[in-house]
Design an enzyme around this catalytic site. Structure first.
Site, PDB file in Angstrom:
ATOM      1  N   CYS A   9     -14.113 -10.959 -17.772  1.00 37.86           N
ATOM      2  CA  CYS A   9     -14.374  -9.740 -18.584  1.00 37.86           C
ATOM      3  C   CYS A   9     -14.781  -9.943 -20.003  1.00 37.86           C
ATOM      4  O   CYS A   9     -15.066  -8.858 -20.651  1.00 37.86           O
ATOM      5  CB  CYS A   9     -13.052  -8.957 -18.433  1.00 37.86           C
ATOM      6  SG  CYS A   9     -12.523  -8.522 -16.970  1.00 37.86           S
ATOM      7  N   HIS A  41     -13.520  -3.948 -24.647  1.00 34.87           N
ATOM      8  CA  HIS A  41     -13.656  -4.195 -22.957  1.00 34.87           C
ATOM      9  C   HIS A  41     -12.922  -2.944 -22.318  1.00 34.87           C
ATOM     10  O   HIS A  41     -11.908  -2.567 -22.750  1.00 34.87           O
ATOM     11  CB  HIS A  41     -13.209  -5.352 -22.677  1.00 34.87           C
ATOM     12  CG  HIS A  41     -12.918  -5.554 -21.174  1.00 34.87           C
ATOM     13  ND1 HIS A  41     -14.090  -5.123 -20.180  1.00 34.87           N
ATOM     14  CD2 HIS A  41     -11.810  -6.080 -20.360  1.00 34.87           C
ATOM     15  CE1 HIS A  41     -13.535  -5.339 -18.977  1.00 34.87           C
ATOM     16  NE2 HIS A  41     -12.278  -5.811 -18.995  1.00 34.87           N
ATOM     17  N   ASN A  73     -13.265  -0.735 -14.479  1.00 37.40           N
ATOM     18  CA  ASN A  73     -13.402  -2.037 -15.219  1.00 37.40           C
ATOM     19  C   ASN A  73     -14.835  -2.613 -14.657  1.00 37.40           C
ATOM     20  O   ASN A  73     -14.676  -3.120 -13.304  1.00 37.40           O
ATOM     21  CB  ASN A  73     -12.236  -2.934 -14.852  1.00 37.40           C
ATOM     22  CG  ASN A  73     -12.294  -4.323 -15.634  1.00 37.40           C
ATOM     23  OD1 ASN A  73     -13.591  -4.504 -16.095  1.00 37.40           O
ATOM     24  ND2 ASN A  73     -11.267  -5.035 -15.983  1.00 37.40           N
TER      25      ASN A  73
HETATM   26  N1  ACO Z   1      -1.107   3.190  -6.383  1.00 36.12           N
HETATM   27  C1  ACO Z   1       0.024   3.652  -6.222  1.00 36.12           C
HETATM   28  N2  ACO Z   1       0.936   2.720  -6.518  1.00 36.12           N
HETATM   29  C2  ACO Z   1       0.530   1.611  -6.951  1.00 36.12           C
HETATM   30  C3  ACO Z   1      -0.690   1.168  -6.875  1.00 36.12           C
HETATM   31  C4  ACO Z   1      -1.756   1.876  -6.583  1.00 36.12           C
HETATM   32  N3  ACO Z   1      -3.046   1.824  -6.769  1.00 36.12           N
HETATM   33  N4  ACO Z   1      -0.809  -0.111  -7.573  1.00 36.12           N
HETATM   34  C5  ACO Z   1       0.353  -0.661  -7.663  1.00 36.12           C
HETATM   35  N5  ACO Z   1       1.358   0.285  -7.282  1.00 36.12           N
HETATM   36  C6  ACO Z   1       2.726   0.491  -7.184  1.00 36.12           C
HETATM   37  C7  ACO Z   1       3.298  -1.158  -7.184  1.00 36.12           C
HETATM   38  O1  ACO Z   1       3.345  -1.419  -5.749  1.00 36.12           O
HETATM   39  C8  ACO Z   1       4.552  -0.997  -7.728  1.00 36.12           C
HETATM   40  O2  ACO Z   1       5.476  -0.317  -6.614  1.00 36.12           O
HETATM   41  P1  ACO Z   1       7.113  -0.798  -6.496  1.00 36.12           P
HETATM   42  O3  ACO Z   1       7.596  -0.699  -8.115  1.00 36.12           O
HETATM   43  O4  ACO Z   1       7.599  -0.108  -5.516  1.00 36.12           O
HETATM   44  O5  ACO Z   1       6.859  -2.219  -6.388  1.00 36.12           O
HETATM   45  C9  ACO Z   1       4.507   0.085  -8.880  1.00 36.12           C
HETATM   46  O6  ACO Z   1       3.087   0.848  -8.533  1.00 36.12           O
HETATM   47  C10 ACO Z   1       4.255  -0.437 -10.237  1.00 36.12           C
HETATM   48  O7  ACO Z   1       3.481  -1.582 -10.128  1.00 36.12           O
HETATM   49  P2  ACO Z   1       3.043  -2.465 -11.611  1.00 36.12           P
HETATM   50  O8  ACO Z   1       2.147  -3.428 -11.221  1.00 36.12           O
HETATM   51  O9  ACO Z   1       4.522  -2.911 -12.189  1.00 36.12           O
HETATM   52  O10 ACO Z   1       2.756  -1.090 -12.380  1.00 36.12           O
HETATM   53  P3  ACO Z   1       1.985  -1.258 -13.962  1.00 36.12           P
HETATM   54  O11 ACO Z   1       2.736  -0.139 -14.597  1.00 36.12           O
HETATM   55  O12 ACO Z   1       2.273  -2.874 -14.506  1.00 36.12           O
HETATM   56  O13 ACO Z   1       0.589  -1.018 -13.831  1.00 36.12           O
HETATM   57  C11 ACO Z   1      -1.712  -2.359 -13.550  1.00 36.12           C
HETATM   58  C12 ACO Z   1      -0.232  -1.758 -12.858  1.00 36.12           C
HETATM   59  C13 ACO Z   1      -2.205  -0.943 -13.875  1.00 36.12           C
HETATM   60  C14 ACO Z   1      -2.332  -3.282 -12.821  1.00 36.12           C
HETATM   61  C15 ACO Z   1      -1.249  -2.804 -15.125  1.00 36.12           C
HETATM   62  O14 ACO Z   1      -0.397  -3.826 -15.039  1.00 36.12           O
HETATM   63  C16 ACO Z   1      -2.393  -3.318 -15.775  1.00 36.12           C
HETATM   64  O15 ACO Z   1      -3.307  -2.414 -16.087  1.00 36.12           O
HETATM   65  N6  ACO Z   1      -2.628  -4.614 -16.036  1.00 36.12           N
HETATM   66  C17 ACO Z   1      -3.690  -5.095 -16.488  1.00 36.12           C
HETATM   67  C18 ACO Z   1      -4.869  -5.195 -15.596  1.00 36.12           C
HETATM   68  C19 ACO Z   1      -6.148  -5.414 -15.830  1.00 36.12           C
HETATM   69  O16 ACO Z   1      -6.469  -4.562 -16.624  1.00 36.12           O
HETATM   70  N7  ACO Z   1      -6.969  -6.210 -15.596  1.00 36.12           N
HETATM   71  C20 ACO Z   1      -8.281  -6.375 -15.610  1.00 36.12           C
HETATM   72  C21 ACO Z   1      -9.043  -7.612 -15.933  1.00 36.12           C
HETATM   73  S1  ACO Z   1      -8.171  -8.424 -17.256  1.00 36.12           S
HETATM   74  C22 ACO Z   1      -8.757  -7.664 -18.366  1.00 36.12           C
HETATM   75  O17 ACO Z   1      -9.764  -6.960 -18.205  1.00 36.12           O
HETATM   76  C23 ACO Z   1      -7.924  -7.256 -19.556  1.00 36.12           C
END
Ligand code: ACO
Length: 306
Positions: A96, A233, A263
Site C-alpha cells: 500500500c 492512502h 483499499n
Molecule cells: N462483517 C461483520 N463482522 C465482521 C467483519 C465483517 N466484514 N469482519 C470482522 N467482523 C467481526 C469480527 O469477527 C469480530 O467479531 P467478534 O468480536 O465476535 O470476534 C468483530 O467484527 C470485531 O472485529 P475486529 O477485527 O476487532 O474489528 P475492528 O474494529 O478492529 O475493525 C478492521 C476491523 C476494519 C479490519 C480494522 O481493524 C482496520 O481497519 N484495520 C486496518 C486494516 C487495514 O486498513 N488494512 C489495509 C492494509 S494496510 C493499510 O493500508 C494501512
C-alpha cells in the site's frame, strides 16, 4: 460491487463495513483486465492530461503487488501496450506504500539527471489475492489503477519550485506476519491469499503515518497548516481521520475516496489525486502531501507542489 452484494457472499452488512471502514463500494476487474491492462489505461490518461506522448517518456515505474505474472515486470507490459521500446520500465513492490516508494524512486532518477520524464503508476487487482470466504479482509479491498507524469525541469531548489519537493520512505520487516500473502514462487509456489491482523495494522498505521508526515514537514520547514491538500492512502476512513486528527489537519483539507473504491493498495493515492485534480480541488501551485502505509511494514510520505 456495493456492500449489499458483499453481504450476499460473506456474513457481513453494509452497516458494519461503513462503520468500521467508511467503504461503500469497490470495483472488481474482469478476467481480461489484468494489472497491466488497468495500468496502461491509467498511463494513457495521465499522458493525455500532461499533453505528452509515450515518446516523451523515458522511465516507467509501476507500483504493484499483484503483477500479471511473477515476471516480467508489469511495467514492461505497460511499456509494450503504450508502444514504447525505448527507456526503462520496472516494478516497485511496497504494497500500500507502493506509490510513495515509486514516486520517490522516479524522483531520484530525475534528480540524478539519468532520465527526464517518468510515468509513475499504481495498479492493482487485489480481488485476485483475497480470500473471498474471509469477511475480515475481503470487504476492505478493491481493484484500480492511476498514474502521474513527472518531468525534470530546472528549479530554484526551494519549496517554491513545482514538483516533488521531498520524499521520506521507511520499512520494518519485523511486522511481516501482521499483513502478508500466504504464497509465493519462492515458498509454496502458490499465488496465496491476503492475511491480516486488522487491529494491529490499524495501531501501527496511525503512529507510522503521523511519524513520516512529521518527518517530511520538519525536513521542509513547513507546518500542517501550510498544506493545501492531504491525500492519504485510502485504506480506512478511521485511519485517515485518526492520522489527520493527530497532525491537526482539518477534514475539509483531506481527500477521501475510500468510500468509492475501498483499499486499492498502490493505486489508492494516485486515484485520490486524480479525483481531486479532476473535480478542481487541487490547483496548480498548491502544496499536496501524500502518505501511505502497507505490508512489510512499509510507509512513507511525499510533499508535492502541484
Ligand atoms: N462483517 C461483520 N463482522 C465482521 C467483519 C465483517 N466484514 N469482519 C470482522 N467482523 C467481526 C469480527 O469477527 C469480530 O467479531 P467478534 O468480536 O465476535 O470476534 C468483530 O467484527 C470485531 O472485529 P475486529 O477485527 O476487532 O474489528 P475492528 O474494529 O478492529 O475493525 C478492521 C476491523 C476494519 C479490519 C480494522 O481493524 C482496520 O481497519 N484495520 C486496518 C486494516 C487495514 O486498513 N488494512 C489495509 C492494509 S494496510 C493499510 O493500508 C494501512
Amino acid at each position: 460491487m456495493g456492500n449489499d452484494e458483499m453481504s450476499s457472499l460473506v456474513d457481513t452488512s453494509d452497516e458494519w463495513i461503513r462503520q468500521r471502514s467508511g467503504i461503500q463500494r469497490r470495483h472488481i476487474a474482469s478476467e481480461a483486465e489484468t494489472t497491466s491492462v488497468l495500468g496502461a489505461e491509467a498511463a494513457r490518461q495521465a499522458l493525455k492530461a500532461a499533453g505528452l506522448a509515450p515518446d516523451d517518456i523515458d522511465l516507467i515505474v509501476c507500483a504493484t503487488s499483484t503483477p500479471d505474472l511473477t515476471f516480467p515486470a508489469t511495467a514492461t507490459q505497460i511499456q509494450m501496450a503504450l508502444g514504447m521500446s525505448h527507456g526503462a520500465a520496472f516494478d516497485v513492490q511496497a504494497v500500500c506504500s507502493g506509490f510513495v516508494f515509486a514516486l520517490a524512486t522516479a524522483d531520484k532518477f530525475l534528480i540524478s539527471g539519468s532520465h527526464r520524464s517518468a510515468l509513475v503508476i499504481g495498479s492493482e487487482t487485489f480481488s485476485r489475492i483475497l480470500d473471498w470466504t474471509d469477511r475480515a479482509t475481503c470487504v476492505l479491498f478493491g481493484d484500480g489503477a492511476a498514474a502521474v507524469v513527472i518531468t525534470a525541469e530546472p528549479g530554484a531548489g526551494t519549496i517554491a519550485d513545482r514538483g516533488v519537493l521531498h520524499t521520506h520512505i521507511r520499512s520494518d520487516g519485523r511486522h511481516r506476519d501482521k499483513l502478508y500473502v500466504d504464497g509465493g514462487p519462492g515458498s509454496n509456489g502458490k499465488v496465496g491469499h491476503l492475511r491480516m491482523e486488522g487491529r494491529e495494522v490499524f495501531k501501527h498505521a496511525v503512529v507510522n503515518l503521523a511519524d513520516t508526515v512529521e518527518h517530511t514537514l520538519a525536513a521542509t520547514g513547513l507546518k500542517g497548516s501550510d498544506i493545501d491538500w492531504f491525500v492519504p492512502h485510502q485504506a480506512n476512513k478511521r485511519i485517515i481521520d485518526a492520522t489527520a486528527h493527530k497532525l491537526g489537519v482539518p477534514e475539509s483539507r483531506v481527500v477521501y475516496t475510500v468510500q468509492d473504491h475501498g483499499n486499492t493498495s498502490a493505486a489508492s493515492i494516485p486515484l485520490a489525486l486524480a479525483t481531486a485534480v479532476g473535480d478542481g480541488r487541487i490547483q496548480r501551485g498548491q502544496l499536496v502531501l501524500v502518505e501511505g502505509m502497507g505490508g512489510g511494514f512499509t510507509w512513507g510520505s511525499a510533499l508535492i507542489r502541484w
